[in-house]
Design an enzyme around this catalytic site. Structure first.
Site, PDB file in Angstrom:
ATOM      1  N   HIS A   1       0.809  -1.223   0.000  1.00 40.85           N
ATOM      2  CA  HIS A   1       0.000   0.000   0.000  1.00 40.85           C
ATOM      3  C   HIS A   1       0.839   1.268   0.000  1.00 40.85           C
ATOM      4  CE1 HIS A   1      -3.782   1.766  -0.151  1.00 40.85           C
ATOM      5  NE2 HIS A   1      -4.370   1.258   0.914  1.00 40.85           N
TER       6      HIS A   1
ATOM      7  N   ASP B   1      -2.372   1.727  -4.903  1.00 39.18           N
ATOM      8  CA  ASP B   1      -3.662   2.042  -4.283  1.00 39.18           C
ATOM      9  C   ASP B   1      -4.692   0.993  -4.672  1.00 39.18           C
ATOM     10  OD1 ASP B   1      -4.851   2.785  -6.851  1.00 39.18           O
ATOM     11  OD2 ASP B   1      -3.616   4.586  -6.700  1.00 39.18           O
TER      12      ASP B   1
END
Length: 333
Positions: free
Chosen positions: A303, A307
């Protein structure tokens, strides 16, 4: 006078030496300590003396703590025939004999490498994305192509299609085929699609990879997978086979299960876990129920640089190739 008071008076009257645990064992089994011969110091009655006494009286040795199961009496309104009442077994607790011993072994080989890799992986902030894929058309296509592959001496599984579809998706979303440096200052986009395949072997979990999938055909991928699986089973995979991976697929469905939470293999930034294929009811465009070949996929991504929207779009593209395998022809090079 209650049994408990009677037992304690006998103990005090004869000045019988016994610990509270031994006295409790005697009371639970309705034994008068005055009738038991103590073998301990100063004729102290030991637990073993009670157990031996029971063995002589009943032929069974009872443990000190668990009490025998108590069968509650039936309500007065219910009656049990005499022939059935005789068949009710009397519960007897027996000591559990276990002779096993703990064993300590050093962590070596692939297991040691796994410890190092997974420890580094836990530093990565993972996020997950899951979906289901309708493989009905792909199942039919594979059945048609299997005989042709066998003629060429290659076993054709579903994995070559999964790998090739992933490579086509990586061409559109190259961030998933990248790596992040330790200082998190630079992202390197990998030119080669070296897609790893997690394998469960006697040596432990290993992840060899198919090199340069972006320029390989489905048949060439299948042939390379056959080679890697054969070497993996024999424990003969080389360093080149096990290093340089840029993206990974783990086919947990060969063992079982549908969804998973795969762990990223550093320095990679994404991984997918494939569940087993199941025949499930689904609706077509006309609202009619039909039998569909459904597989679940679970993605994990780093992350810090990926995304959720990017992962979802990649998954949708990968899904479209597998649900309509003929569409892959348009993008094959």
């Amino acid at each position: 006078m209650s049994h408990e008071e009677h037992t304690h008076q006998e103990i005090k009257g004869h000045k019988t030496l016994a610990t509270p645990a031994v006295r409790r064992l005697a009371m639970e089994n309705n034994i008068k300590l005055s009738e038991v011969v103590g073998t301990g110091k100063d004729n102290r009655i030991l637990k073993e003396d009670i157990l031996n006494y029971l063995a002589k009286q009943t032929g069974a040795i009872l443990p000190p703590s668990p009490k025998a199961e108590i069968i509650p009496p039936l309500p007065k309104s219910e009656t049990v025939p005499k022939d059935k009442a005789r068949k009710i077994p009397v519960p007897v607790s027996r000591p559990i004999v276990f002779s096993g011993k703990d064993k300590t072994e050093p962590i070596t080989g692939f297991h040691k490498a796994m410890v190092k890799t997974m420890s580094a992986a836990l530093k990565i902030p993972h996020f997950g994305y899951c979906d289901e894929i309708d493989l009905t058309q792909l199942v039919q296509l594979r059945e048609e192509l299997k005989p042709l592959a066998q003629i060429r001496g290659v076993k054709l599984s579903f994995m070559p299609f999964f790998i090739k579809a992933a490579s086509l998706g990586l061409l559109q979303y190259p961030i998933l085929n990248a790596s992040l440096d330790e200082s998190c200052q630079n992202v390197t986009y990998k030119a080669s699609h070296n897609i790893g395949v997690a394998m469960d072997t006697e040596q432990g979990l290993i992840v060899p990879n198919v090199k340069n999938v972006q320029v390989c055909s489905v048949f060439e991928i299948a042939s390379e997978l056959n080679r890697l699986q054969s070497l993996g089973s024999a424990g003969q995979l080389g360093t080149n086979d096990l290093t340089g991976g840029t993206f990974t697929l783990s086919n947990i469905g060969t063992i079982g299960g549908t969804y998973a939470k795969p762990v990223i293999l550093p320095p990679e930034v994404a991984i997918g876990a494939l569940g087993k294929i199941q025949v499930l009811p689904r609706f077509n465009g006309k609202g009619e129920v039909f039998k569909a070949q459904i597989m679940n996929v679970s993605w994990s991504a780093d992350h810090r640089i990926i995304d959720g929207a990017t992962m979802a779009r990649f998954s949708n593209l990968w899904k479209s190739y597998l649900e309509n395998p003929a569409s892959m022809l348009l993008d094959l090079k």
